[in-house]
Design a protein around this motif. Sequence first.
Motif, PDB file in Angstrom:
ATOM      1  N   LEU A 146       0.817  -1.217   0.000  1.00 32.35           N
ATOM      2  CA  LEU A 146       0.000   0.000   0.000  1.00 32.35           C
ATOM      3  C   LEU A 146       0.847   1.261   0.000  1.00 32.35           C
ATOM      4  N   GLY A 147       2.185   1.100  -0.031  1.00 32.24           N
ATOM      5  CA  GLY A 147       3.069   2.257  -0.149  1.00 32.24           C
ATOM      6  C   GLY A 147       3.780   2.664   1.115  1.00 32.24           C
ATOM      7  N   VAL A 148       3.779   1.796   2.148  1.00 31.89           N
ATOM      8  CA  VAL A 148       4.418   2.125   3.425  1.00 31.89           C
ATOM      9  C   VAL A 148       5.837   1.558   3.444  1.00 31.89           C
ATOM     10  N   ASP A 149       6.759   2.328   3.982  1.00 28.67           N
ATOM     11  CA  ASP A 149       8.164   1.923   4.075  1.00 28.67           C
ATOM     12  C   ASP A 149       8.364   1.167   5.388  1.00 28.67           C
ATOM     13  N   VAL A 150       8.594  -0.149   5.295  1.00 31.43           N
ATOM     14  CA  VAL A 150       8.710  -1.018   6.464  1.00 31.43           C
ATOM     15  C   VAL A 150      10.113  -1.609   6.510  1.00 31.43           C
ATOM     16  N   HIS A 151      10.735  -1.578   7.689  1.00 31.48           N
ATOM     17  CA  HIS A 151      12.062  -2.165   7.885  1.00 31.48           C
ATOM     18  C   HIS A 151      11.963  -3.241   8.958  1.00 31.48           C
ATOM     19  N   ASP A 152      12.092  -4.490   8.542  1.00 31.02           N
ATOM     20  CA  ASP A 152      12.024  -5.604   9.500  1.00 31.02           C
ATOM     21  C   ASP A 152      13.069  -6.667   9.212  1.00 31.02           C
ATOM     22  N   ASP A 153      14.068  -6.343   8.398  1.00 31.69           N
ATOM     23  CA  ASP A 153      15.107  -7.304   8.019  1.00 31.69           C
ATOM     24  C   ASP A 153      14.498  -8.581   7.452  1.00 31.69           C
ATOM     25  N   GLU A 154      13.322  -8.421   6.809  1.00 34.58           N
ATOM     26  CA  GLU A 154      12.630  -9.525   6.143  1.00 34.58           C
ATOM     27  C   GLU A 154      12.267 -10.662   7.099  1.00 34.58           C
ATOM     28  N   ARG A 155      12.076 -10.344   8.377  1.00 32.38           N
ATOM     29  CA  ARG A 155      11.721 -11.360   9.369  1.00 32.38           C
ATOM     30  C   ARG A 155      10.219 -11.502   9.530  1.00 32.38           C
ATOM     31  N   GLY A 156       9.457 -10.475   9.178  1.00 32.85           N
ATOM     32  CA  GLY A 156       8.019 -10.526   9.363  1.00 32.85           C
ATOM     33  C   GLY A 156       7.605 -10.642  10.810  1.00 32.85           C
ATOM     34  N   ALA A 157       8.375 -10.028  11.695  1.00 35.43           N
ATOM     35  CA  ALA A 157       8.110 -10.135  13.129  1.00 35.43           C
ATOM     36  C   ALA A 157       8.708  -8.934  13.837  1.00 35.43           C
ATOM     37  N   LEU A 158       8.318  -8.773  15.104  1.00 35.54           N
ATOM     38  CA  LEU A 158       8.958  -7.762  15.939  1.00 35.54           C
ATOM     39  C   LEU A 158      10.430  -8.118  16.142  1.00 35.54           C
ATOM     40  N   PRO A 159      11.293  -7.110  16.330  1.00 39.29           N
ATOM     41  CA  PRO A 159      11.037  -5.672  16.205  1.00 39.29           C
ATOM     42  C   PRO A 159      11.076  -5.237  14.741  1.00 39.29           C
TER      43      PRO A 159
END
Length: 443
Positions: A146-159
């Motif tokens: 949807l256009g949001v910039d997400v940084h999760d190291d491709e883990r799909g989890a916290l943090p």
Amino acid sequence: MTSSAAAPGPSLPAPADPWPAPRVVRPVDIVTSLPGSKSLTNRALVLAALADGPSVVRRALRSRDTLLMAQALTSLGSTVDTSGDDWTVTPGPFDRDAAVDCGLAGTVMRFVPPIAGLSTGSVAFDGDAHMRKRPVGEILTALRGLGVDVHDDERGALPFTIAGTGSVRGGTVVIDASASSQFVSALLLAGATYEHGVDVRHDGKPIPSLPHIEMTVSMLRAHGVDVDDSDADRWAVAPGPIHAADHLIEPDLSNAGPFVALAAATGGTVTVRDWPTTTDQAGDALRGILAAMGCDVRLDDDGLHVTGPERLTGVDLDLHDVGELTPVVAALCALADGPSHLRGIAHIRGHETDRVTALATELAGLGADVTEHPDGLSFRPAPLHGGVFHTYADHRMAHAGVVVGAAVDGVLVEDVATTAKTFPDFAGAWTRVTDGATRPAGA
């Protein structure tokens, strides 16, 4: 007897020695009032923070989960006044860097990231250790789409971190919400604020806990939001304002579970005041479940009245849509005189703990004849005995433990304080409602 509950702070107390669950030796006859719904409170807070003016959340639940939500929204830039019973929420500009503590609150971990995309700051999310195991990757993938910039190291989890740009494009997104209905609700709650709204389509196994999505849709419409849910597995939210609106929070009907189960387990009568005649809460299904187990269940202007039978009947239930009720229902199945089978609950393995395995382990530890299946539990009648019932920092597990403890000598509930997640001073409330019908400690 009448009881009510007090309010905790935002943090879970450190686990204490196992708590002796009150052993009830005669039928109870009580009237109780319960705290407000966590699901309704946190949805109301989110919508109020996104609204076009101040809103009031009346009779808000004051618990760890709701205080964490209030803190999260405040950190983004809103003002949430939690000083009284009615919480005033004033939307503010989401214009700062922030750190969000999710604790053990799935609603915070899933509902706040879609809002964080609207911020002009960088918003970091983390929580208790177990939360790093709970599923959130589907939402993060959807937000990227949807256009949001997400940084999760491709883990799909916290943090993980959301780097906001002040707006979100929105549009159509396909997700697999078979692990949690919250994936859908999270996107719908913020969707009207996106440039093109949001069109959420589910592709996967049936979504669990559908009443929670219906709750979300009802509350969006109360704020004047246009939601099209006419097609199965599709929810479209049109872009536009979220108008300010006050909400009166209903009692938490899922938290009513151990109290009405107390009537079932003791052959007594429990009245829960202010039970709504119409509601989107999953806990309302307790009425039919208890009736199927042999209870007399009646709803009138005074509340919900439940009277337990001499012998509990076993049941065969699909709890897919009301999985949060499983721990209390499983406790009653372990006490029933006939076999029971609970199915459709594979998704609760991803709740605060793997509730299917946890229930099988702890109930078997007290003597229950229980068989674990990939999506459920089967019970055969067996004599139960005392022992330590572990909760795994899961409030619903504690509820199951005290229900068994009401009918079985010597049950010790480990970390009963974890109930503060959604029920202030649960142990105190439980002690008050069982007072006068219990066996003294050590007797």
